[in-house]
Motif scaffolding. Structure first.
Motif, PDB file in Angstrom:
ATOM      1  N   LEU A   1       0.830  -1.211   0.000  1.00 53.74           N
ATOM      2  CA  LEU A   1       0.000   0.000   0.000  1.00 53.74           C
ATOM      3  C   LEU A   1       0.858   1.251   0.000  1.00 53.74           C
ATOM      4  N   MET A   2       2.081   1.158   0.555  1.00 56.17           N
ATOM      5  CA  MET A   2       2.943   2.335   0.626  1.00 56.17           C
ATOM      6  C   MET A   2       3.791   2.440  -0.640  1.00 56.17           C
ATOM      7  N   GLU A   3       3.136   2.444  -1.780  1.00 59.04           N
ATOM      8  CA  GLU A   3       3.805   2.623  -3.057  1.00 59.04           C
ATOM      9  C   GLU A   3       3.272   3.893  -3.698  1.00 59.04           C
ATOM     10  N   PRO A   4       3.975   4.422  -4.711  1.00 63.36           N
ATOM     11  CA  PRO A   4       3.593   5.738  -5.255  1.00 63.36           C
ATOM     12  C   PRO A   4       2.131   5.861  -5.668  1.00 63.36           C
ATOM     13  N   GLU A   5       1.571   4.805  -6.277  1.00 64.97           N
ATOM     14  CA  GLU A   5       0.191   4.917  -6.755  1.00 64.97           C
ATOM     15  C   GLU A   5      -0.814   5.024  -5.615  1.00 64.97           C
ATOM     16  N   ASN A   6      -0.402   4.666  -4.403  1.00 62.23           N
ATOM     17  CA  ASN A   6      -1.310   4.714  -3.255  1.00 62.23           C
ATOM     18  C   ASN A   6      -0.927   5.753  -2.211  1.00 62.23           C
ATOM     19  N   ALA A   7       0.231   6.395  -2.384  1.00 62.32           N
ATOM     20  CA  ALA A   7       0.770   7.245  -1.322  1.00 62.32           C
ATOM     21  C   ALA A   7      -0.159   8.402  -0.972  1.00 62.32           C
ATOM     22  N   VAL A   8      -0.782   9.030  -1.980  1.00 63.92           N
ATOM     23  CA  VAL A   8      -1.660  10.169  -1.699  1.00 63.92           C
ATOM     24  C   VAL A   8      -2.892   9.717  -0.921  1.00 63.92           C
TER      25      VAL A   8
ATOM     26  N   VAL B   1       3.833  11.053   7.806  1.00 62.94           N
ATOM     27  CA  VAL B   1       5.247  11.331   7.505  1.00 62.94           C
ATOM     28  C   VAL B   1       5.779  10.323   6.495  1.00 62.94           C
ATOM     29  N   ASP B   2       5.483   9.034   6.703  1.00 65.89           N
ATOM     30  CA  ASP B   2       5.976   7.995   5.803  1.00 65.89           C
ATOM     31  C   ASP B   2       5.431   8.169   4.388  1.00 65.89           C
ATOM     32  N   SER B   3       4.132   8.430   4.279  1.00 64.34           N
ATOM     33  CA  SER B   3       3.546   8.587   2.945  1.00 64.34           C
ATOM     34  C   SER B   3       4.063   9.851   2.270  1.00 64.34           C
ATOM     35  N   MET B   4       4.344  10.901   3.047  1.00 72.86           N
ATOM     36  CA  MET B   4       4.903  12.120   2.457  1.00 72.86           C
ATOM     37  C   MET B   4       6.281  11.851   1.858  1.00 72.86           C
ATOM     38  N   LYS B   5       7.052  10.995   2.482  1.00 71.25           N
ATOM     39  CA  LYS B   5       8.378  10.689   1.945  1.00 71.25           C
ATOM     40  C   LYS B   5       8.291   9.927   0.626  1.00 71.25           C
ATOM     41  N   ILE B   6       7.225   9.160   0.449  1.00 69.96           N
ATOM     42  CA  ILE B   6       7.013   8.494  -0.838  1.00 69.96           C
ATOM     43  C   ILE B   6       6.556   9.520  -1.876  1.00 69.96           C
ATOM     44  N   ILE B   7       5.708  10.455  -1.459  1.00 72.87           N
ATOM     45  CA  ILE B   7       5.299  11.536  -2.363  1.00 72.87           C
ATOM     46  C   ILE B   7       6.522  12.353  -2.781  1.00 72.87           C
ATOM     47  N   ASN B   8       7.446  12.584  -1.848  1.00 73.30           N
ATOM     48  CA  ASN B   8       8.693  13.282  -2.182  1.00 73.30           C
ATOM     49  C   ASN B   8       9.447  12.582  -3.305  1.00 73.30           C
ATOM     50  N   GLN B   9       9.479  11.260  -3.252  1.00 70.63           N
ATOM     51  CA  GLN B   9      10.262  10.498  -4.229  1.00 70.63           C
ATOM     52  C   GLN B   9       9.601  10.448  -5.600  1.00 70.63           C
ATOM     53  N   SER B  10       8.280  10.429  -5.639  1.00 71.13           N
ATOM     54  CA  SER B  10       7.531  10.274  -6.902  1.00 71.13           C
ATOM     55  C   SER B  10       6.507  11.398  -7.008  1.00 71.13           C
TER      56      SER B  10
ATOM     57  N   ARG C   1       5.733  13.877  -9.161  1.00 68.33           N
ATOM     58  CA  ARG C   1       4.910  14.081 -10.361  1.00 68.33           C
ATOM     59  C   ARG C   1       3.807  13.024 -10.450  1.00 68.33           C
ATOM     60  N   GLN C   2       4.174  11.766 -10.258  1.00 64.76           N
ATOM     61  CA  GLN C   2       3.185  10.691 -10.321  1.00 64.76           C
ATOM     62  C   GLN C   2       2.083  10.900  -9.293  1.00 64.76           C
TER      63      GLN C   2
ATOM     64  N   GLU D   1       8.539  23.956  -9.924  1.00 69.29           N
ATOM     65  CA  GLU D   1       7.425  24.716  -9.344  1.00 69.29           C
ATOM     66  C   GLU D   1       6.294  24.885 -10.348  1.00 69.29           C
ATOM     67  N   GLU D   2       6.630  24.892 -11.641  1.00 70.48           N
ATOM     68  CA  GLU D   2       5.594  24.980 -12.678  1.00 70.48           C
ATOM     69  C   GLU D   2       4.676  23.756 -12.622  1.00 70.48           C
ATOM     70  N   THR D   3       5.272  22.576 -12.397  1.00 74.95           N
ATOM     71  CA  THR D   3       4.468  21.352 -12.300  1.00 74.95           C
ATOM     72  C   THR D   3       3.541  21.416 -11.097  1.00 74.95           C
ATOM     73  N   ILE D   4       4.039  21.905  -9.993  1.00 73.80           N
ATOM     74  CA  ILE D   4       3.199  22.041  -8.799  1.00 73.80           C
ATOM     75  C   ILE D   4       2.044  23.004  -9.072  1.00 73.80           C
ATOM     76  N   TYR D   5       2.335  24.134  -9.690  1.00 74.77           N
ATOM     77  CA  TYR D   5       1.292  25.117  -9.999  1.00 74.77           C
ATOM     78  C   TYR D   5       0.210  24.495 -10.887  1.00 74.77           C
ATOM     79  N   ARG D   6       0.606  23.807 -11.948  1.00 73.47           N
ATOM     80  CA  ARG D   6      -0.373  23.221 -12.870  1.00 73.47           C
ATOM     81  C   ARG D   6      -1.290  22.240 -12.151  1.00 73.47           C
ATOM     82  N   ASN D   7      -0.726  21.390 -11.297  1.00 76.41           N
ATOM     83  CA  ASN D   7      -1.550  20.381 -10.628  1.00 76.41           C
ATOM     84  C   ASN D   7      -2.457  20.994  -9.570  1.00 76.41           C
ATOM     85  N   VAL D   8      -2.036  22.069  -8.952  1.00 77.12           N
ATOM     86  CA  VAL D   8      -2.917  22.771  -8.012  1.00 77.12           C
ATOM     87  C   VAL D   8      -4.091  23.394  -8.768  1.00 77.12           C
TER      88      VAL D   8
END
Length: 486
Positions: A180-187, A203-212, A214-215, A243-250
């Protein structure tokens, strides 16, 4: 586990995975069979009769099933859980709760606990639904539980709330085993951890979001997040995208939020929805051309804010350090290679690496940081996929990361970045050990002219030493030429 599913545990119509009874479980009945009624006349303890007494079903039940019958039929119950928003009653027994949970013992023995007119303890649990409570109680009565992706988070919440360590361990192991703690499920995991206030899992799931990053930001669960979760994620310092990628997804999240709430998709509405999320986007670090062609033409920012950002965009370095406005200026902490082996062909040779040989280096850093992975060499004589096993241990010998990673290599490319699934906290001054091995014999490039001390930037240094693994990897030469740190 799908990458999105309902997290409203209090709704009775939420789709759930049914709990299947054990195949060997006996079906119990509500009372004695008609052909097994006992009378004093038929009791073998009474003299003068030869009648055989048939025991009742209840008398034949093993302890576990007898306890479960007490729970299912609410026999002589003295505790009532009022569950969900509708306060649905689930009845159970104080003796079992007292036996399993010190937290429940303190709660039930407290004079402040609400009781009904018959003296039964009444415990409100509005944050989960009836099926979750029933699964939880079933575990307390029988030590059995059917954990699924749908119920693992609320069960973990209850286990921690009532200090049921064995159930906590089962839920945590399920999260690991079910990937479950993989990129497709981290959010989605982050969202549920937020709902149930499971801070370590956040905290753990945020570290996976850090790694992936964009996904994760482009996933459907991100579009379904509540505003508070979006703000927490966007505010994090260690995302590995522009930061452009973050802006677009927001902006995409704003569009979906408008659809959910039936609001017009206008810039003014977007700004209202965003609130202080707007100031977690690091506009001063957005490319000037992107800002001019996209952001400046919209009305999400005020005219004064646009002018303020245009001024900031031409300031560099120390000038920004004195900025006291609303926008964040410091770039996010993206990872970078920290190389103990110099790059370049004159610092590279070949070596044969046997399967299961352990190549080891140790390191320590001068500041706290995140480790995102390692740099490795590729195959020197063929284009092929190699399987690398990487373990990171702390100074107490405890494993803090254990990765099995596939890397597609070709002879002309010497170095490859191998990212961990989850970033790892590295504490300043603590010594860590990296152990690397392959699953089969191969010819690999190897590094020469290793350095003991590498300066990343002012005040940030990494000190390397050899380890107690294969002699071909040491401080001066061998494998593991660098680290990925932020």
């Amino acid at each position: 586990m799908t990458s999105h599913y309902s997290t409203d545990w209090t709704q009775p119509n939420r789709k759930r995975t049914p709990i299947q009874p054990r195949p060997d479980a006996k079906q119990t009945q509500s009372g004695p069979r008609e052909d097994a009624k006992q009378t004093s006349k038929g009791n073998p303890n009474h003299e003068g009769t030869g009648a055989q007494v048939m025991p009742s079903d209840q008398e034949c039940l093993p302890l576990k099933e007898a306890l479960l019958r007490m729970l299912d039929k609410a026999i002589s119950y003295d505790v009532i859980f009022r569950v969900g928003e509708r306060s649905v009653e689930v009845r159970c027994h104080s003796f079992m709760l007292l036996a399993r949970s010190p937290q429940m013992q303190a709660m039930l023995e407290s004079p402040r606990t609400d009781r009904d007119k018959d003296g039964r303890a009444c415990v409100p649990v509005p944050e989960v639904d009836v099926e979750i409570i029933r699964s939880f109680l079933r575990y307390l009565y029988t030590d059995e539980v059917d954990i699924t992706p749908d119920n693992v988070m609320p069960l973990l919440y209850l286990a921690r709330k009532y200090l049921i360590q064995t159930l906590t361990s089962k839920c945590q192991q399920f999260i690991i085993d079910a990937h479950l703690m993989e990129p497709e499920n981290a959010v989605e995991i982050y969202h549920q951890a937020y709902i149930f206030d499971l801070k370590d899992l956040m905290v753990d799931s945020m570290k996976i979001i850090n790694q992936s990053t964009r996904q994760c930001l482009e996933s459907e669960p991100f579009l379904l997040l509540p505003r508070e979760c979006v703000r927490n994620i966007i505010a994090d310092d260690h995302h590995q995208v522009s930061e452009e990628t973050i802006y677009r997804n927001v902006m995409t999240w704003c569009e979906e939020e408008c659809k959910r709430k039936g609001l017009p998709e206008s810039d003014e509405v977007f700004r209202e929805l965003l609130g202080d999320i707007l100031y977690e986007i690091r506009f001063p670090n957005i490319d000037v051309r992107f800002f001019s062609s996209t952001i400046e033409k919209r009305n999400i920012l005020t005219a004064d804010e646009k002018q303020e950002l245009k001024t900031l965009s031409v300031l560099k370095g120390v000038n920004r350090d004195f900025y006291k406005g609303k926008f964040k200026c410091r770039p996010r902490k993206t990872w970078q290679r920290v190389m103990r082996m110099p790059e370049g062909d004159r610092h590279i040779d070949e070596m044969i690496m046997l399967d299961q040989d352990e190549h080891v280096i140790t390191f320590k850093t001068s500041v706290d940081c995140l480790m995102h992975g390692i740099v490795t060499y590729g195959l020197s004589q063929s284009e092929s996929e190699i399987h690398i096993f990487v373990e990171l241990r702390d100074e107490n010998g405890e494993t803090v990361a254990n990765e099995d990673i596939s890397v597609l290599t070709e002879p002309d490319i010497k170095l490859y970045d191998v990212r961990f699934q989850k970033a790892v906290d590295i504490k300043a001054g603590h010594r860590y050990q990296i152990i690397m091995k392959l699953d089969e014999l191969n010819w690999l490039w190897k590094g020469l002219s290793g350095r003991h001390l590498v300066t990343v930037r002012d005040g940030f240094q990494v000190e390397f030493e050899g380890g107690d693994g294969d002699e071909n990897t040491n401080m001066l030469e061998g494998q593991i030429p660098g680290l990925l740190l932020s």
